[in-house]
Design an enzyme around this catalytic site. Sequence first.
Site, PDB file in Angstrom:
ATOM      1  N   GLU A  68     -22.059  -3.076 -29.137  1.00 17.02           N
ATOM      2  CA  GLU A  68     -23.303  -2.899 -29.252  1.00 17.02           C
ATOM      3  C   GLU A  68     -24.348  -3.792 -29.769  1.00 17.02           C
ATOM      4  O   GLU A  68     -25.551  -3.924 -29.285  1.00 17.02           O
ATOM      5  CB  GLU A  68     -23.491  -1.499 -30.339  1.00 17.02           C
ATOM      6  CG  GLU A  68     -22.972  -0.352 -29.739  1.00 17.02           C
ATOM      7  CD  GLU A  68     -23.633   0.561 -28.790  1.00 17.02           C
ATOM      8  OE1 GLU A  68     -24.818  -0.010 -28.396  1.00 17.02           O
ATOM      9  OE2 GLU A  68     -23.416   1.277 -28.322  1.00 17.02           O
ATOM     10  N   SER A 328       5.292  44.536 -65.402  1.00 15.58           N
ATOM     11  CA  SER A 328       6.087  44.258 -66.621  1.00 15.58           C
ATOM     12  C   SER A 328       5.886  42.860 -67.202  1.00 15.58           C
ATOM     13  O   SER A 328       6.743  42.216 -67.917  1.00 15.58           O
ATOM     14  CB  SER A 328       7.769  44.455 -66.346  1.00 15.58           C
ATOM     15  OG  SER A 328       7.805  46.200 -66.265  1.00 15.58           O
TER      16      SER A 328
END
Length: 682
Positions: A68, A328
């Site tokens: 690029e 419990s």
Amino acid sequence: MAGVAKVYRDYEALALPPQISDLPVSVVVLDRDDRLLRAFTSQDEKWRLPVELDNVDPLYLKMLLSFEDKRFYQHSGIDVRALLRSVLQSIQSGRIVSGGSTLTMQVARLLDEKPTKSLKRKYQQFLKAVQLEDTFSKDDILQVYLLRAPFGGNIEGVRAASLTWFGKEPTRLTPAEAALLVALPQSPETRRPDRSPENARVARNRVLARAVSAGVLSKDVADSAAVEPVRTRRFAMPILAAHESRHIRFRTPQKTVHRLTLDRDLQIRMENMARRKISAYPAPISMAIVVADHQDGEILASVGAPDLLDDSRAGHVDMTRAIRSPGSTLKPFIYGLAFEEGIGVPESLIVDRPTEIGGYQPANFDKAYQGTVTLREALQLSLNTPAIQLLDAVGPARLLARLKRAGIRPVLERGAAPGLAIGLGGLGLSLRDLTQAYSALARGGEPVLLSICRGECGQVSEALNSARVLSDKAAWHVGDILSELPQSSGEAVSQVAYKTGTAYGFRDAWAVGYDGRYVAAIWIGRPDGSPVPGETGSSAAVPLLLEVFQKLGPERVPLPEAPASVSALSAAPVPIALQYARVQKRISRRNGADELRITFPPDGAEMDLGLLQNGNDQAPEVPLVVKVSGGKQPYSLLINGSPQKTNGFDNQFVWRAETVGFTNVTVLDADGRSARVAVELK
């Protein structure tokens, strides 16, 4: 000069470029090692994940610049040489051969979000590129490109693209992957791999060829990369710790990066296990898991439901935070208080029998009674009546106070005072609460505040005071007792102390356990609170709990050694004063010598059960209840002189009528006394 002045005025009129920190990005949630757990789309519905240059493969950056903008680090926003070359090539060939846009000019276009086909727009883009170069460093500009470059659909930025097309972070990319990421932004819609894989392949190979000519890749490497197939299916963005991610996002909406204490690898293992295990249960049964390091209080895994998107199991409900009855699971704290208060020691005896305390009549889960047992056996068997006798001795208010020391806030009915029922689940706690409480137990009674955030995340919590939940001696005794419960076969899991719980009516199944470092908690049930008949903490949750510990590693961190005060007394016999636990001697009315009576149905009652609606005297099997008081257990029930199969230690029996008419109901007690009523069934 006039032209130069106009350019200057146009430059001055440009709006200042936004700061990188101001650009809208996706909210991301990271684990303890900054690995991605979950991402959310940005405010403009884009997958645009924050990214740093250091977290991108250098090979991709080299290929990007070679393709690029070779002179990116030399020009000031506009590469005049590249522009002239582009113009000359276009004149010579009669078509556009190469563009002259720099990366900076592309960033200007991406920030402006407007087309640049007109000369005026191109001119403004030139000025914007110069302004960007004047405002930001080269690395800042490159970072904006990595954040905003389009990759097809609503995917922007190299990180989102790498996760979408390759299913991984862009930190390490193959040459083929890096080349594809360079090629896609040139024409993101026409080169999308899921729609135009051939276009994507051709564009990728063009980038590979350019990388060879630029000396970034060798020809052999490029040729090998060029034959790799292009994946045509997108990867889904990760949704790990879905409930915690959602919770933290809405708690601090102003933040874009959230860091949690979770371990991504462990979280994946826990979620996979939850999905696999829940498949054996019909909807809407769900499951939740919490795993924490009780040494530093950091939560390592949290599964609020097996699948966030499974509506049949109410997957959107976070069951780690839902308030439920703990069954419990609080019994270890009752026994710990009893040990601490000198009410008994693990080898002290206690009588497991039907008991009534202030009108409260607890019964064991299986409706059976064990007689005289040690406190160690009573806790391991999770017997209810011994636990309530001990809770009566230590006081329910004291149990609640100790739980609050652990950093949790149990939920009671509005205005209700704590009663004995809290020992069997008569209050509300969350899975997170239980994990917090058991963390204190695992630390020898010293509380620790569990956390799931790294740094500031808007968490509001009360600081723990220095008061202990239990003494180290009492906590060790409890852990020693619970570590003797059945473990998985083999050596994968050992030295795990755990407790189960089953809420009344089979509504919740729990298992909570710990070793010398980790604490884990499991919940199974229906999110709507409906019963799951037959599912108990022991049968459903314990196997999952032990598998969790297996996934924490093949070797367990040993439980703490016994305190010196315990070691010194371990070989000594139980003191005479503590041979029996010091609980109040209570005799249930059901075991007393008072008059044996049938309290229901009353003698002579006419019970209209709708049995003759079908026009005959044969009754369907309709259940009828007989209630008894007084006398001495065990009881025997006779219907019309025929003995019935019952549990002799209950004061309530259920039998099924087979015919209409007069029926004699007789109850005998252990001393041979009898009570009788006659009823007419209609």
